[in-house]
Every structure is written in structure tokens, then in C-alpha cells.
Design an enzyme around this catalytic site. Structure first.
Site, short mmCIF file in Angstrom:
data_model
loop_
_atom_site.label_atom_id
_atom_site.label_comp_id
_atom_site.label_asym_id
_atom_site.label_seq_id
_atom_site.Cartn_x
_atom_site.Cartn_y
_atom_site.Cartn_z
N ARG A 93 -1.68 -30.91 -24.02
CA ARG A 93 -2.79 -29.43 -24.79
C ARG A 93 -3.64 -31.35 -25.16
O ARG A 93 -3.46 -32.66 -24.74
CB ARG A 93 -2.81 -29.20 -26.14
CG ARG A 93 -2.73 -28.31 -24.85
CD ARG A 93 -2.02 -26.65 -26.49
NE ARG A 93 -4.36 -26.75 -26.42
CZ ARG A 93 -4.62 -26.58 -27.94
NH1 ARG A 93 -3.93 -25.57 -28.93
NH2 ARG A 93 -5.84 -26.29 -27.67
N ASP A 147 2.51 -28.00 -31.15
CA ASP A 147 1.83 -28.69 -32.16
C ASP A 147 2.74 -29.69 -33.01
O ASP A 147 3.30 -29.65 -32.94
CB ASP A 147 0.90 -27.89 -33.59
CG ASP A 147 -0.47 -27.10 -32.88
OD1 ASP A 147 -1.08 -27.80 -31.16
OD2 ASP A 147 -1.09 -26.56 -33.60
N GLU A 180 -12.31 -31.20 -36.12
CA GLU A 180 -12.48 -31.80 -35.25
C GLU A 180 -14.31 -31.36 -34.71
O GLU A 180 -14.85 -30.61 -34.41
CB GLU A 180 -11.98 -30.24 -33.71
CG GLU A 180 -10.40 -30.59 -34.06
CD GLU A 180 -9.59 -29.48 -33.04
OE1 GLU A 180 -8.07 -30.04 -33.16
OE2 GLU A 180 -10.31 -28.75 -33.16
N ARG A 183 -16.19 -28.44 -35.80
CA ARG A 183 -15.65 -26.94 -36.06
C ARG A 183 -15.97 -27.28 -37.36
O ARG A 183 -14.68 -28.10 -37.86
CB ARG A 183 -14.80 -27.25 -35.23
CG ARG A 183 -13.43 -26.09 -35.48
CD ARG A 183 -12.25 -26.29 -34.72
NE ARG A 183 -11.23 -25.77 -35.48
CZ ARG A 183 -9.98 -25.21 -34.67
NH1 ARG A 183 -9.74 -26.12 -33.11
NH2 ARG A 183 -9.27 -24.27 -34.87
N ARG A 231 -11.34 -17.46 -26.56
CA ARG A 231 -11.88 -19.20 -25.21
C ARG A 231 -11.55 -18.37 -24.10
O ARG A 231 -10.61 -19.14 -24.03
CB ARG A 231 -10.42 -20.35 -25.86
CG ARG A 231 -9.91 -20.42 -27.84
CD ARG A 231 -9.33 -20.96 -27.82
NE ARG A 231 -9.24 -22.30 -29.35
CZ ARG A 231 -8.20 -22.68 -29.86
NH1 ARG A 231 -7.30 -22.97 -29.27
NH2 ARG A 231 -8.91 -23.50 -31.17
N TYR A 237 -10.05 -26.26 -24.96
CA TYR A 237 -10.72 -27.70 -25.28
C TYR A 237 -11.09 -28.15 -23.64
O TYR A 237 -10.46 -27.85 -23.17
CB TYR A 237 -9.54 -28.26 -26.51
CG TYR A 237 -8.83 -28.91 -27.07
CD1 TYR A 237 -9.28 -27.47 -28.02
CD2 TYR A 237 -8.56 -29.39 -28.35
CE1 TYR A 237 -8.77 -27.00 -29.51
CE2 TYR A 237 -8.33 -28.79 -29.59
CZ TYR A 237 -8.36 -28.07 -30.14
OH TYR A 237 -8.05 -27.36 -31.83
#
Length: 781
Positions: A224, A250, A619, A635, A712, A740
Site C-alpha cells: 500500500r 499497517d 496525512e 486529512r 473510498r 490513496y
């Protein structure tokens, strides 16, 4: 099917000893005159002629072209796509570009059909000799050129965009002719070019035809966090980055290992070399995770400098599991575009990660006092290393039983660092240069027993001498001293010395890096805490993180005092201990040394003595405006409402000093982007400059499905023609999962986008920005 551009690129890379892989769904015919590939058939196309239809290579104009001779029969060439290629074209769009001239007749048809529908422009010379176009399923003709220009070479382009109402746009020599062309039903499954009718004669000469499907995968899920930059010195060189997520999670989870990976293209994103792991050499035992690659392209050296965060493998930013004593930090690697070589990672943590004791007197005051045994008949000295973050009433005091000396530090309305001394009416301006105002400074008080006066030094420079005020107190104290005045200060060191002995020593820089086994509580270390109202204090920072997206090199600072053209800068996420915020990290010497700016100014309100209502920017991405200001879009995670004001999932900020300090732009939040997703997600912003010098801003973010809802899905592209005040669009680029993204100018006509899509697969979109722009500007006229 022969991918001519792929083969050329592979040959070039082989000469440099580099590997390449063919990703791009680019099908083309190019009349180069190469004897090996001089016909469409030798370049992978199927001949689909009837009766007397034919084709031949010609050099009649001094340049090679394939002459399509649809006289007495159809003369066209086709290629059939796979089911997966059709699906990709439907979800991510396609573009067909033709350079040709029509010599006679009509039914010149260059199009794509996917088995259910097609967009079919029909090019002809009418009875008056005009070059015209009409579209299947629509009425009327449009004259494209007249006179001798009608039979000259021109560029014809079809751009198809996906979405709930997919459609195509037709361009002639770069000008939008017809927008929102709806596909018509067709069972054909092919790319087609040439004369498409056995009953209507038509002759045309083709120099080049390209059909490109958008959305090639260059990094596959569960990897990612994509980012991308392109070289302006070496056209076509593009460098993309992502997190290699072995285990799929993550950073900061024991179940996975994260590294930074990169791929490079030397043909504008059509083909890409093999994946390279940048961090495995400093992560041999998988004891760390690395995240958030943030590249900056530096045209002065034709290099790419990519920064990224390091985390312990069991703790990271998410969930606030990272603590100040854990090995979080920032590294960077440098890629030399000319040589294709990468340098070993460099650790810059000590330059950009703050270690301090932080006091936020927001809605209250918080002082720390330590009683001492100073003798006013002997010289003494105090040293404090402090950073004033914001506000006023930030205080250092030393009292020796005879007199007390108080230095109150503040940021004034002009943004300068000011000191007020007790017993002295006039404030002293210590620093007006913004880059230095918000830095740590050494404040030294030297007391003279002979004169009963104290001299203030800042960073070794003598500022003034004053007599203080009579007092029987004997102590040293620091903190925010007035509950009615907000202020925040960060302390790294407090030392009080007399006769060569340290009477008081508080090393916050050291303590912030120690594990809980080391006593750090100031009250247990002999200090008295004096608190009124609502305050917050902590050891920090817990973490610093470059965040996703690309950084920028400043080039428009002529109007800014203390011009910093050439500055490399990006917005980083900082977690003090409890809250996220954003600060700039920048270098003015090409990356050798790094500094930090101030955090974003955010509203706050105490809901109770222990609950602070505030914003948490995370972000973020920035762009340099034409006047040298920097526009940052961030964000907003977690809470979005403060004191009844809804700031939405995104907020913009402005810097007028090269990224050192920021102001919040009121009402400039997600609401300026129509039909944007209401969910929180990383976005991207960049400047685009055309060959004529005109410029505008681009912004990418999911739209949601349907547009304007949480989710998203369906990546959108917005344009701003007034430096970010208002935004036009969106133009939908992706139909389906979109998370993203990062967008960067590729050349004077195109931008390149990398976006997370289905199953976190990261795909490349090569978008014709100067063409898409006309879809918005045409509707305004």
C-alpha cells in the site's frame, strides 16, 4: 501483439544492465520505415481487408506512413483484446491517438469496441473538400479543417473516461470537438483503424496510432501507500514508491514486516523496471517496519530524495502505541536519475524528531517550581533550552532570596519572538526571522553579585542587563504562567549553577528518550507543579512520520522575504503523545541538513478538565502557489467539530514564509471540492504548467459512490484556476475502489497518477491533462 515502445525501452535498459517488465497496455503502429517492422502485420495487427482494399508503406512526404487504400473494398487493421483488458479499459479508461491525413473519400474509422459497445468517429472529406467528423449514434457533422489544411496531417484523439455514465471526448489537434459522446451497442471486440466500409472509398496515410488502456498495476496488494515523482531534466523518468507489506498490515504489527519499495520507468510510465527494496539492508533481522515513502524531485541535481519512517515492529502511529522512547525516526535514500543508482539510507532522526518536555497552557497555566539555596552574594548562572511554540506567558524565573529575574517569552502578532523582563517596560524583540522564531534557543541568565544585576544571553549573544525585582523567593521555575493567556513551550534543558556546582538540573531531552523504568515525573524529581485551569503536559514527541504523497522543491520564492528557492520540503505527521498534527520538514542544502517548521494552528476547546476537543491533521500534501505562498491540504482524523464548527474531513492551510508557519484558511475545507467523498483519506495536490506558461492546480481524491458520500470509491480529479480558492470538477478517473493517490506532472501535456484500487493494487494512470482541462473550461464558456 507487439508492444513496440516496450521493446524499445527494454533494449535501452538492457544496454544499461537494467531489467524491465512490460506492464503497459499500449498497442500501437508506428511507421518508422524500419524494414523489420514496416507493416502493421509485422507490428502485430491483423489485416481485415475486403475486395480490393489494401495498404502500403509510403515515403511520399519525405516521412514514412502507412497508406490505407480503401478503394473498391475495406482496408482496416485490427487487434482483439482479452477479457481482462476490456475490464481494465472499462474501469480505468482508455485513450486512442492517431496522426494521419485523409487524402480522399471517407469512412476513415479509428475506434475501440469491447464486445458490447463502441465509440465510433467517422472521418471524411465532404463534397466541398472539407475535413469533417460525425459520430455513430449522433446527428450532424463538424468541420475540422478546410482548404489545403483538410488534407494535411492532423492529430485525432479519443479519450474515454469511466463512471456511472461513461463517455468519450474527441479532440482534433489538441482541441476539444465533441464531449460526452455516448457509446453505441456493438458486438465487435477489437481495436480498429483504417477505412471501415466496403461500400465507401477512403484513402488515408497513417504515421502513428496508439491505443492505451489506463490502470496498469505496478505494485500489488497487500502492499500500500503509493507515491510518485517525475524528472523534468530527463524527460520520461518516473519513480514510484510503496510500502512492501509482508503480512498485509499497517506498520507496528508483529504479524507483518514493512519495507520501502520502488520502481522506475524511463518512458513516461509505460514500462517499469523490477521492484527494488530500499530498506532491507537496514532491516536484515526484520526488527523494524518502514512506512510512508515521501519522494521529492530536485531538478538542480536531477535526483529523487525519498524520506520514510522507521518504527519498531510492535508499535507505530496507529492506535498511539508508539512512545517517545521507542526507535521511531526518519531515514532517506537518494536516487541519481542519470546513473540509475541508489545511495544507502541516511538517518536524519536527530535533526527532525523533537525530544522535550512540553507544556500546553491552553485554557490554564502550568508552572514547575524547584526551591533552591542560591546565595545572592555569589555569582550564579541558569541555562534553559526552550522552544516557544505559540502564545504568550511562557516563563523562566530565577529568584536568589534577594531579587527575582523573570523572562516571559511570547510570539507577537507579527510572528516575532519577544521577551518581556520583569521591571522593564519595553519588550525586547529576540528574533523576527520565522525560521528561527520557532526553533529551540539557549536562554542564559548570568547574575553578577557585584552589581546585583542579571544579563540575558540568547544563543550566546548578549541581549541586555537588568536589575529584576526585590523578592525573598529562592527558586527556579518554568512553564506557562497565566491562566488567562494561552501559550505552549517545549523544554529540553534547565540547569542552575553556582560556584561550579549544579544546584538544579532537568535534562528533558534525555528523559524523553528513556523507558518507563527511569523516573521522569517532575514532582517525584523534586519539582512542585502549580496548575490552574486546563492544561496538558507530556514528554514527546512520540513519533514523526513523512506521511504519504510527494514533497516539493520551492521555485517561486522571489516575493518571499529571505528567498528560499531550491528548498526541499514536505509536510510530516507528528504525534506529541496524545494528538496528531502536521509540521513541515525542509532542507536548504539539497538534503544534507534538515529543519522543522511549526505545527499547524488548530482550534481547541476543553469539554471537561480532561477532554480536549480539537482537530488532528494527519496525512497532508502541499503545493507552491504562483506568488510563493504554500497551500497545504490535510486529512482530519477522528474529531472534525470544534466548538460547534464542522471543519469537514479535510482542511486547507496557508504559509507565507516558505513553510515555516501556517494559518488556517477559514471555510477552505472539503466543501470547496464538489462531490468529494465525505470519508477520511489521503489525497494529492500538485501544480501543472503548460508549454505556454499557463498554470493551474490539480487535486485527486475519491468521490465516493454515489459522489459526495462516504467511501473510498471512484477517484476524481479537480482543477483550480485561481490558486486553490475554488475548484472545478470532478472528472472521474476510476470506476470502483479508489483509496490513496498521488498525482505529478509528467510533461507539458500529461500528468501521471498512482492510485490504490481493488485489493490494494496500485495502478498507473497517464492522464492527458491539457485535454481534460477543456472539458471544464468549455462548459464555462
Amino acid at each position: 501483439m507487439r508492444f513496440k515502445n516496450v521493446k524499445k525501452t527494454a533494449l535501452m535498459l538492457a544496454m544499461f544492465g537494467m531489467a524491465t517488465s512490460s506492464n503497459a497496455a499500449l498497442f500501437d503502429y508506428n511507421a518508422t520505415g524500419d524494414t523489420e517492422f514496416d507493416s502493421p502485420a509485422k507490428q502485430g495487427w491483423m489485416q481485415d481487408n475486403t475486395n480490393n482494399g489494401s495498404g502500403v508503406l509510403t515515403n511520399a512526404d519525405g516521412m514514412p506512413a502507412w497508406l490505407v487504400q480503401g478503394i473498391g473494398g475495406r482496408a482496416q487493421w485490427t487487434y482483439s483484446l482479452s477479457t481482462n483488458q476490456h475490464a481494465q479499459a472499462s474501469s480505468f479508461g482508455w485513450r486512442m491517438t492517431t496522426e494521419m491525413k485523409v487524402l480522399s473519400g471517407g469512412m476513415i474509422t479509428n475506434y475501440y469496441a469491447n464486445g458490447t459497445q463502441r465509440v465510433l468517429p467517422i472521418i471524411s472529406l465532404d463534397s466541398s473538400g472539407n475535413l469533417v467528423v460525425e459520430f455513430e449514434g449522433q446527428t450532424g457533422r463538424t468541420v475540422l479543417a478546410t482548404g489545403t489544411a483538410a488534407t494535411e496531417y492532423h492529430k485525432f484523439e479519443l479519450v474515454f473516461l469511466p463512471g456511472s455514465n461513461p463517455s468519450a471526448s474527441f479532440y482534433f489537434d489538441g482541441k476539444l470537438i465533441r464531449d460526452n459522446i455516448q457509446p453505441t451497442a456493438s458486438k465487435q471486440n477489437m481495436i480498429v483503424w483504417g477505412n471501415g466500409s466496403s461500400n465507401t472509398d477512403g484513402v488515408a496515410a497513417y504515421r502513428d496510432i496508439k491505443f492505451e488502456i489506463q490502470g496498469d498495476v505496478i505494485f500489488r496488494g497487500p502492499d500500500r501507500i503509493p507515491s510518485i515523482v517525475a524528472s523534468s531534466v530527463t524527460p520520461g523518468v518516473v519513480t514510484a514508491f510503496a510500502e512492501k507489506r509482508v503480512g498485509g498490515g499497517d506498520p507496528g504489527a508483529l504479524s507483518n514486516t514493512n519495507d520501502i519499495i520502488t520502481r522506475t520507468s524511463r518512458d513516461g510510465g509505460i514500462t517499469w523496471d523490477t521492484e527494488l527494496n530500499l530498506t532491507e539492508q537496514i532491516n536484515v533481522s526484520d526488527e523494524f517496519d518502514f512506512s510512508d515513502p515521501r519522494p521529492i524531485y530536485d531538478p538542480s541535481s536531477n535526483t529523487v530524495l525519498v524520506s520514510y519512517a522507521r518504527w519498531p515492529t510492535d508499535a507505530a502511529q496507529n492506535g498511539d502505541r508508539i512512545k517517545p522512547w521507542m526507535p521511531n525516526g526518519i531515514f532517506y535514500s537518494v536516487y541519481d536519475v542519470a546513473s540509475g543508482n541508489w545511495q544507502a539510507p541516511i538517518d536524519v532522526t536527530d535533526q527532525v524528531k523533537e525530544r522535550s518536555f512540553q507544556i500546553a497552557g491552553w485554557g490554564g497555566s502550568e508552572l514547575y517550581r524547584r526551591n533552591t539555596s542560591l546565595n545572592s552574594q555569589q555569582d550564579w548562572q541558569s541555562n534553559a533550552k526552550i522552544r516557544i511554540v505559540d502564545g504568550a506567558a511562557n516563563q523562566i524565573q530565577v529568584a536568589d532570596g534577594s531579587r527575582k529575574y523573570v523572562v516571559t517569552l511570547s510570539i507577537d502578532e507579527s510572528g516575532g519572538l519577544v521577551a518581556n523582563l520583569n521591571g522593564v517596560s519595553a519588550p525586547i524583540i529576540l528574533q523576527s526571522e520565522h525560521a528561527k522564531v520557532h526553533s529551540f534557543h539557549d536562554y542564559e541568565l548570568q547574575y553578577s553579585a557585584l552589581n546585583h544585576t542579571t544579563t540575558l544571553f540568547v544563543d550566546g549573544q548578549q541581549i541586555t542587563t537588568w536589575a529584576g525585582e526585590v523578592s525573598q523567593e529562592n527558586n527556579i521555575q518554568f512553564g506557562n504562567a497565566d491562566a488567562q493567556i494561552d501559550g505552549r513551550l517545549h523544554v529540553q534543558k534547565i540547569v542552575l549553577t553556582q560556584q561550579g556546582h549544579n544546584l538544579v538540573e532537568f535534562d528533558a531531552f534525555y528523559l524523553a528518550q528513556q523507558t518507563p523504568e527511569v523516573e521522569k515525573d517532575l514532582e517525584k524529581l523534586g519539582w512542585t507543579k502549580i496548575k490552574t485551569g486546563n492544561t496538558m503536559s507530556l514528554y514527546g514527541n512520540a513519533s514523526v512520520n513523512p506521511g504519504p504523497g510527494h514533497g516539493i522543491t520551492l521555485t517561486r520564492q522571489q516575493n518571499i522575504s529571505g528567498s528560499q528557492n531550491g528548498r526541499l520540503i514536505y509536510p510530516a505527521i507528528v504525534l506529541d503523545r496524545f494528538f496528531l498534527n502536521v509540521m513541515s520538514i525542509y532542507s536548504d542544502d539539497g538534503g544534507s541538513n534538515w529543519q522543522t517548521g511549526s505545527t499547524l494552528p488548530i482550534p481547541f476547546r476543553w469539554k471537561s478538565s480532561s477532554i480536549l476537543e480539537t482537530l488532528e491533521p494527519s496525512e497532508a500534501d502541499m503545493v507552491e502557489l504562483q506568488n510563493g505562498d504554500l497551500l497545504l491540504t490535510a486529512r482530519l482524523d477522528f474529531n472534525q467539530i470544534v466548538n460547534g464548527v464542522n471543519y469537514s474531513p479535510r482542511q486547507q492551510f496557508l504559509s507565507k514564509d516558505g513553510g515555516i508557519t501556517w494559518s488556517l484558511l477559514e471555510a477552505n475545507n472539503a466543501n470547496v471540492f464538489s462531490n468529494i467523498s465525505t470519508g477520511t483519506v489521503d489525497a494529492s495536490i500538485t501544480r501543472f504548467e503548460q508549454s505556454d506558461g499557463s498554470h493551474f492546480l490539480l487535486f485527486t481524491n475519491p468521490q465516493g459512490n454515489p459522489a459526495g458520500t462516504n467511501g473510498r470509491q471512484n477517484l476524481g480529479l479537480w482543477f483550480s484556476f485561481d490558486e486553490g480558492v475554488t475548484w472545478k470538477g470532478p472528472i472521474q478517473l476510476v470506476n470502483g475502489a479508489s483509496a490513496y493517490s498521488d498525482i505529478y506532472q509528467l510533461d507539458s501535456e500529461n500528468a501521471i497518477v498512482i492510485v490504490e484500487t481493488d485489493n490494494s493494487n496500485m495502478r498507473i494512470l497517464r492522464m492527458p491533462i491539457t485535454l481534460l482541462k477543456q472539458k471544464l473550461t468549455l462548459s464555462q464558456n
